[in-house]
Scaffold this motif. Sequence first.
Motif, PDB file in Angstrom:
ATOM      1  N   PHE A 192       8.841   1.693  -0.874  1.00  0.00           N
ATOM      2  CA  PHE A 192       9.419   2.997  -0.562  1.00  0.00           C
ATOM      3  C   PHE A 192       8.940   3.446   0.808  1.00  0.00           C
ATOM      4  O   PHE A 192       7.899   3.008   1.288  1.00  0.00           O
ATOM      5  CB  PHE A 192       9.019   4.016  -1.629  1.00  0.00           C
ATOM      6  N   MET A 193       9.692   4.334   1.407  1.00  0.00           N
ATOM      7  CA  MET A 193       9.356   4.821   2.748  1.00  0.00           C
ATOM      8  C   MET A 193       8.263   5.892   2.735  1.00  0.00           C
ATOM      9  O   MET A 193       7.577   6.080   3.725  1.00  0.00           O
ATOM     10  CB  MET A 193      10.602   5.359   3.452  1.00  0.00           C
TER      11      MET A 193
ATOM     12  N   GLU B 280      -0.956   5.898  -7.703  1.00  0.00           N
ATOM     13  CA  GLU B 280      -1.940   5.414  -6.728  1.00  0.00           C
ATOM     14  C   GLU B 280      -1.278   4.460  -5.742  1.00  0.00           C
ATOM     15  O   GLU B 280      -1.763   3.351  -5.517  1.00  0.00           O
ATOM     16  CB  GLU B 280      -3.105   4.718  -7.437  1.00  0.00           C
ATOM     17  N   SER B 281      -0.141   4.872  -5.200  1.00  0.00           N
ATOM     18  CA  SER B 281       0.595   4.012  -4.272  1.00  0.00           C
ATOM     19  C   SER B 281      -0.205   3.788  -2.994  1.00  0.00           C
ATOM     20  O   SER B 281      -1.076   4.580  -2.644  1.00  0.00           O
ATOM     21  CB  SER B 281       1.945   4.646  -3.968  1.00  0.00           C
ATOM     22  N   PHE B 282       0.104   2.692  -2.305  1.00  0.00           N
ATOM     23  CA  PHE B 282      -0.679   2.338  -1.121  1.00  0.00           C
ATOM     24  C   PHE B 282       0.194   1.641  -0.087  1.00  0.00           C
ATOM     25  O   PHE B 282       1.290   1.175  -0.386  1.00  0.00           O
ATOM     26  CB  PHE B 282      -1.858   1.441  -1.516  1.00  0.00           C
ATOM     27  N   GLN B 283      -0.327   1.566   1.121  1.00  0.00           N
ATOM     28  CA  GLN B 283       0.314   0.847   2.227  1.00  0.00           C
ATOM     29  C   GLN B 283      -0.521  -0.381   2.558  1.00  0.00           C
ATOM     30  O   GLN B 283      -1.743  -0.295   2.645  1.00  0.00           O
ATOM     31  CB  GLN B 283       0.376   1.712   3.484  1.00  0.00           C
ATOM     32  N   ARG B 284       0.147  -1.505   2.794  1.00  0.00           N
ATOM     33  CA  ARG B 284      -0.584  -2.707   3.241  1.00  0.00           C
ATOM     34  C   ARG B 284      -0.895  -2.618   4.731  1.00  0.00           C
ATOM     35  O   ARG B 284      -1.892  -3.132   5.192  1.00  0.00           O
ATOM     36  CB  ARG B 284       0.226  -3.961   2.966  1.00  0.00           C
ATOM     37  N   GLU B 285       0.011  -1.975   5.485  1.00  0.00           N
ATOM     38  CA  GLU B 285      -0.173  -1.785   6.926  1.00  0.00           C
ATOM     39  C   GLU B 285      -0.169  -0.292   7.219  1.00  0.00           C
ATOM     40  O   GLU B 285       0.472   0.482   6.512  1.00  0.00           O
ATOM     41  CB  GLU B 285       0.954  -2.465   7.698  1.00  0.00           C
ATOM     42  N   LYS B 286      -0.840   0.110   8.286  1.00  0.00           N
ATOM     43  CA  LYS B 286      -1.023   1.525   8.585  1.00  0.00           C
ATOM     44  C   LYS B 286       0.291   2.310   8.608  1.00  0.00           C
ATOM     45  O   LYS B 286       0.368   3.400   8.057  1.00  0.00           O
ATOM     46  CB  LYS B 286      -1.746   1.690   9.922  1.00  0.00           C
TER      47      LYS B 286
END
Length: 75
Positions: free
Chosen positions: A54-55, A15-21
Amino acid sequence: MKSSISYKGCLIRGESFQREKNGSWIPQYILTRQDTGNKETDFPSNQYRLNEIFMTEDEADDFAVQKAMEWIAKD
């Protein structure tokens, strides 16, 4: 859609996520015990965010699932 993997009686979901778009991905997993029946367990479910970046989402999810499997194996 996120995929799940079954490992040693547990269901692991990245359930990885991004803090910024358009930012980097932070690995996270959700772990749920399968077939617990009426037995009590030490962790019927667990969610853990890892301190790596991670990218891509796939790389982050793969890392998270691997870490969850390592955690289960040492238990």
